[in-house]
Design a protein around this motif. Structure first.
Motif, PDB file in Angstrom:
ATOM      1  N   UNK A   1       0.833  -1.197   0.000  1.00 35.08           N
ATOM      2  CA  UNK A   1       0.000   0.000   0.000  1.00 35.08           C
ATOM      3  C   UNK A   1       0.871   1.252   0.000  1.00 35.08           C
ATOM      4  N   UNK A   2       0.435   2.255  -0.739  1.00 39.08           N
ATOM      5  CA  UNK A   2       1.135   3.518  -0.755  1.00 39.08           C
ATOM      6  C   UNK A   2       0.820   4.334   0.481  1.00 39.08           C
TER       7      UNK A   2
ATOM      8  N   UNK B   1       2.716  -7.719  -3.877  1.00 38.00           N
ATOM      9  CA  UNK B   1       2.748  -8.238  -2.524  1.00 38.00           C
ATOM     10  C   UNK B   1       3.733  -7.428  -1.688  1.00 38.00           C
ATOM     11  N   UNK B   2       3.416  -7.288  -0.408  1.00 32.02           N
ATOM     12  CA  UNK B   2       4.242  -6.492   0.498  1.00 32.02           C
ATOM     13  C   UNK B   2       5.299  -7.389   1.139  1.00 32.02           C
ATOM     14  N   UNK B   3       6.501  -7.321   0.608  1.00 32.46           N
ATOM     15  CA  UNK B   3       7.591  -8.190   1.069  1.00 32.46           C
ATOM     16  C   UNK B   3       8.625  -7.400   1.876  1.00 32.46           C
ATOM     17  N   UNK B   4       8.211  -6.295   2.478  1.00 37.15           N
ATOM     18  CA  UNK B   4       9.170  -5.394   3.119  1.00 37.15           C
ATOM     19  C   UNK B   4       9.694  -5.877   4.455  1.00 37.15           C
ATOM     20  N   UNK B   5       8.959  -6.727   5.160  1.00 38.91           N
ATOM     21  CA  UNK B   5       9.425  -7.165   6.474  1.00 38.91           C
ATOM     22  C   UNK B   5       9.615  -8.683   6.493  1.00 38.91           C
TER      23      UNK B   5
ATOM     24  N   UNK C   1       7.335  -0.644  -8.013  1.00 44.18           N
ATOM     25  CA  UNK C   1       6.715  -0.345  -6.722  1.00 44.18           C
ATOM     26  C   UNK C   1       6.781   1.123  -6.348  1.00 44.18           C
ATOM     27  N   UNK C   2       7.268   1.971  -7.231  1.00 37.31           N
ATOM     28  CA  UNK C   2       7.400   3.374  -6.891  1.00 37.31           C
ATOM     29  C   UNK C   2       8.394   3.632  -5.772  1.00 37.31           C
ATOM     30  N   UNK C   3       9.384   2.755  -5.663  1.00 36.08           N
ATOM     31  CA  UNK C   3      10.409   2.917  -4.638  1.00 36.08           C
ATOM     32  C   UNK C   3      10.048   2.332  -3.288  1.00 36.08           C
ATOM     33  N   UNK C   4       8.878   1.711  -3.168  1.00 38.86           N
ATOM     34  CA  UNK C   4       8.468   1.165  -1.869  1.00 38.86           C
ATOM     35  C   UNK C   4       9.185  -0.145  -1.540  1.00 38.86           C
TER      36      UNK C   4
ATOM     37  N   UNK D   1      16.896  -5.977  -2.327  1.00 39.13           N
ATOM     38  CA  UNK D   1      17.325  -6.890  -1.269  1.00 39.13           C
ATOM     39  C   UNK D   1      16.140  -7.615  -0.635  1.00 39.13           C
ATOM     40  N   UNK D   2      14.970  -6.960  -0.600  1.00 35.26           N
ATOM     41  CA  UNK D   2      13.779  -7.609  -0.053  1.00 35.26           C
ATOM     42  C   UNK D   2      13.284  -8.693  -1.007  1.00 35.26           C
ATOM     43  N   UNK D   3      13.349  -8.408  -2.302  1.00 34.92           N
ATOM     44  CA  UNK D   3      12.973  -9.419  -3.291  1.00 34.92           C
ATOM     45  C   UNK D   3      13.910 -10.620  -3.215  1.00 34.92           C
TER      46      UNK D   3
END
Length: 253
Positions: A89-90, A106-110, A147-150, A154-156
């Motif tokens: 989500x933005x 998908x949100x793979x940030x954490x 992702x617009x920089x989100x 490294x997370x991927x």
């Protein structure tokens, strides 16, 4: 009683761990058909077939299961909305979308979200194995670029490592989809699926890493001709229509 318990514990500890079947590498010297738009007749020259995870493997072929590992399928929006916190989500709360395909990222940030997502995708992967597929390709590894920089590379990479581990646990070879110039063998990928590597002069970036374990898919005749001339003697190359329809364009080198 203590002696009996000790004996039982010793017996349990002596039981060997369940061994997973070793993934089978891509066969060489045969052609590939990319059938994501629906199953089609498999001609005799084709020994490798890629189909969606919801389809049945092709008899007698090396079958690769397509799994959208980094974005949502257009027809699965309702089920993903029940897990909205796993969707990217933005700042305005809107879901980030790959507009070209109508797919949410998908949100793979954490680490926690990557683990939860890997369990979901891992169930799909296990289903591919039960259905008789030999390998799996995880699409949209490069979604971080949309992702617009989100999202970060490294997370991927961290998430891809989890998906590959799940594939190997299921006895399947794991395919890197696109992201030219990145060495997916560092996280365990066994082969690569390269879309339009001839068009973008990227085929060498894949063969430098994977050798002959690369499948090339082109969508324009001039790119197909170029790819055949450059790597057709070493790789399986197919020309398909962009919608990958069952009765669409199919040509081989």
């Amino acid at each position: 009683m203590r002696r009996v318990l000790a004996t039982l514990v010793g017996a349990l500890l002596a039981v060997p761990a369940v061994a997973h079947a070793e993934p089978t590498p891509l066969p060489v010297g045969t052609d590939v058909d990319y059938q994501l738009g629906g199953p089609a007749y498999v001609p005799d020259n084709v020994g490798i077939v890629v189909r969606d995870r919801t389809e049945t493997p092709a008899p007698g072929a090396y079958n690769i299961c397509y799994v959208n590992g980094f974005q949502t399928q257009p027809g699965a929006r309702r089920s993903w909305l029940a897990r909205r916190d796993l969707l990217l989500q933005g700042a305005d709360g809107r879901l980030v979308e790959d507009e070209a395909w109508g797919e949410w990222l998908l949100d793979i940030r954490t680490p926690a979200k990557r683990q939860r997502l890997a369990r979901i995708v891992g169930r799909w992967t296990a289903g591919c194995a039960r259905d008789g597929f030999d390998a799996v390709e995880y699409d949209n590894l490069d979604s971080f670029t949309r992702s617009g920089g989100l999202l970060r590379a490294r997370q991927a990479t961290a998430y891809a490592r989890l998906l590959v581990a799940g594939a190997h646990d299921a006895g399947l070879a794991a395919g890197q989809k696109n992201r030219a110039g990145w060495d997916g063998t560092r996280v365990g990928f066994d082969f690569a699926v390269a879309e339009e590597c001839g068009r973008y002069d990227e085929c060498g970036a894949y063969t430098d890493v994977y050798g002959d374990q690369v499948l090339a898919v082109e969508y324009r005749v001039r790119d197909f001709d170029r790819t055949c001339a450059d790597v057709g003697d070493r790789l399986a190359v197919v020309l398909r229509d962009r919608d990958l329809t069952p009765d669409g364009v199919r040509r081989w080198c």
